[in-house]
Design a protein around this motif. Sequence first.
Motif, PDB file in Angstrom:
ATOM      1  N   GLN A 172      34.823  27.518  38.302  1.00  0.00           N
ATOM      2  CA  GLN A 172      35.443  28.508  39.189  1.00  0.00           C
ATOM      3  C   GLN A 172      35.556  27.998  40.618  1.00  0.00           C
ATOM      4  OE1 GLN A 172      34.607  32.770  38.891  1.00  0.00           O
ATOM      5  NE2 GLN A 172      33.260  32.348  37.166  1.00  0.00           N
ATOM      6  N   THR A 173      34.520  27.324  41.097  1.00  0.00           N
ATOM      7  CA  THR A 173      34.569  26.835  42.483  1.00  0.00           C
ATOM      8  C   THR A 173      35.550  25.683  42.621  1.00  0.00           C
ATOM      9  OG1 THR A 173      32.641  25.403  42.086  1.00  0.00           O
ATOM     10  CG2 THR A 173      32.235  27.586  43.026  1.00  0.00           C
ATOM     11  N   LEU A 176      39.247  26.553  43.030  1.00  0.00           N
ATOM     12  CA  LEU A 176      39.684  27.003  44.350  1.00  0.00           C
ATOM     13  C   LEU A 176      40.235  25.866  45.198  1.00  0.00           C
ATOM     14  CD1 LEU A 176      36.731  29.442  45.163  1.00  0.00           C
ATOM     15  CD2 LEU A 176      39.029  30.045  44.364  1.00  0.00           C
ATOM     16  N   THR A 177      39.955  24.607  44.813  1.00  0.00           N
ATOM     17  CA  THR A 177      40.459  23.460  45.579  1.00  0.00           C
ATOM     18  C   THR A 177      41.914  23.156  45.253  1.00  0.00           C
ATOM     19  OG1 THR A 177      39.876  21.745  43.950  1.00  0.00           O
ATOM     20  CG2 THR A 177      38.138  22.463  45.474  1.00  0.00           C
ATOM     21  N   ARG A 197      40.960  33.586  34.352  1.00  0.00           N
ATOM     22  CA  ARG A 197      41.197  33.309  35.770  1.00  0.00           C
ATOM     23  C   ARG A 197      42.246  32.216  35.966  1.00  0.00           C
ATOM     24  NH1 ARG A 197      37.508  35.830  38.829  1.00  0.00           N
ATOM     25  NH2 ARG A 197      37.908  34.498  40.643  1.00  0.00           N
ATOM     26  N   LEU A 276      31.869  33.527  49.192  1.00  0.00           N
ATOM     27  CA  LEU A 276      32.669  33.609  47.969  1.00  0.00           C
ATOM     28  C   LEU A 276      32.345  34.881  47.195  1.00  0.00           C
ATOM     29  CD1 LEU A 276      32.746  29.987  46.476  1.00  0.00           C
ATOM     30  CD2 LEU A 276      34.525  31.161  47.771  1.00  0.00           C
ATOM     31  N   GLN A 281      35.798  35.923  45.184  1.00  0.00           N
ATOM     32  CA  GLN A 281      36.582  34.757  44.788  1.00  0.00           C
ATOM     33  C   GLN A 281      36.047  34.086  43.529  1.00  0.00           C
ATOM     34  OE1 GLN A 281      36.978  32.836  48.964  1.00  0.00           O
ATOM     35  NE2 GLN A 281      38.910  32.435  47.914  1.00  0.00           N
TER      36      GLN A 281
END
Length: 318
Positions: A172-173, A176-177, A197, A276, A281
């Motif tokens: 998930q993190t 985000l990039t 997602r 986050l 997020q």
Amino acid sequence: MKGIWLENRQLELRSNLPIPEPPPGEALVRVLRAGICNTDLELLRGYYPYTGILGHEFVGVVESGPEHLVNRRVVGEINAACGRCRFCLKGIPTHCENRTVLGIVNRNGAFAEYLILPEKNLHPVPNSVPTDVATFTEPLAAALEIQEQVSLGASERVLVVGDGKLGLLVAQTLALTGCDLLAIGRHPEKLANLAARGIKTGLADAVKDRAFDVAVECTGNPEGFAIARRGLRPRGTLVLKSTYAGNLSLDASSLVVDEITLLGSRCGPFKPALQLLADNQVDVAPLIQACYPLSEGLAAFEHAQQRGVLKVLLTMED
């Protein structure tokens, strides 16, 4: 107070443990919630010869400490640094030569009614973040550490191996990039959390050999390492996020020939992790599979050790 004590690879629920007395510069925290993570299970298997109260993922309320934190919910960075060694002087307290580590190295942990940590380690939890959700701050920070170590963007092809608790957070993190991301695992029902997602997912056969710039290994087992390694192109980066209780065999010559960068990745930044969570997020709620009272902590550990189980929480509240 009650707490879950580890000694000689055996767990015991003790009810006569002393409430810790914070030395100068430390705060007393009443624990509300704590999460069982793979490191706790590896300690139980003998990963490191620790004796004491387990647990390092927590949310609590400060009972004594700095005025601006008293009666506030907090989470805490787990490494208590000396502030004097060469790493501390370089601003790298997570590698302090004299550090204690909450529930891991020479410091009793969070699977108890109270814990102590240095005041500077504590971070207030935003009011909008539920306590159960905030329990994920420490592992989410660990996931964000990858971005502190490796520059990622739309041009990088990234592979995440593992659909356990940490793998789902890492995916998930990294999503985000904006990188070209594939997350693989063994459990379609877990991968569905990522697919919902918009993250590409698959099983092991979805990995093309020598196709990725970065591979993140989140399984902690040799098979996961092998999948991550074979997916890397020459001069790729292999990020290891898991601890291993046993030894890992690898083909060192292939690392040399392909000029692979092997990168260990551990603790990460708490403030971005809390942000986050506050901004929704990342979605951690589907990772919670059970919550046990501290009095049933041994049953909670039995549950957490079952294959395929995600996050098991302990609550210290009646």
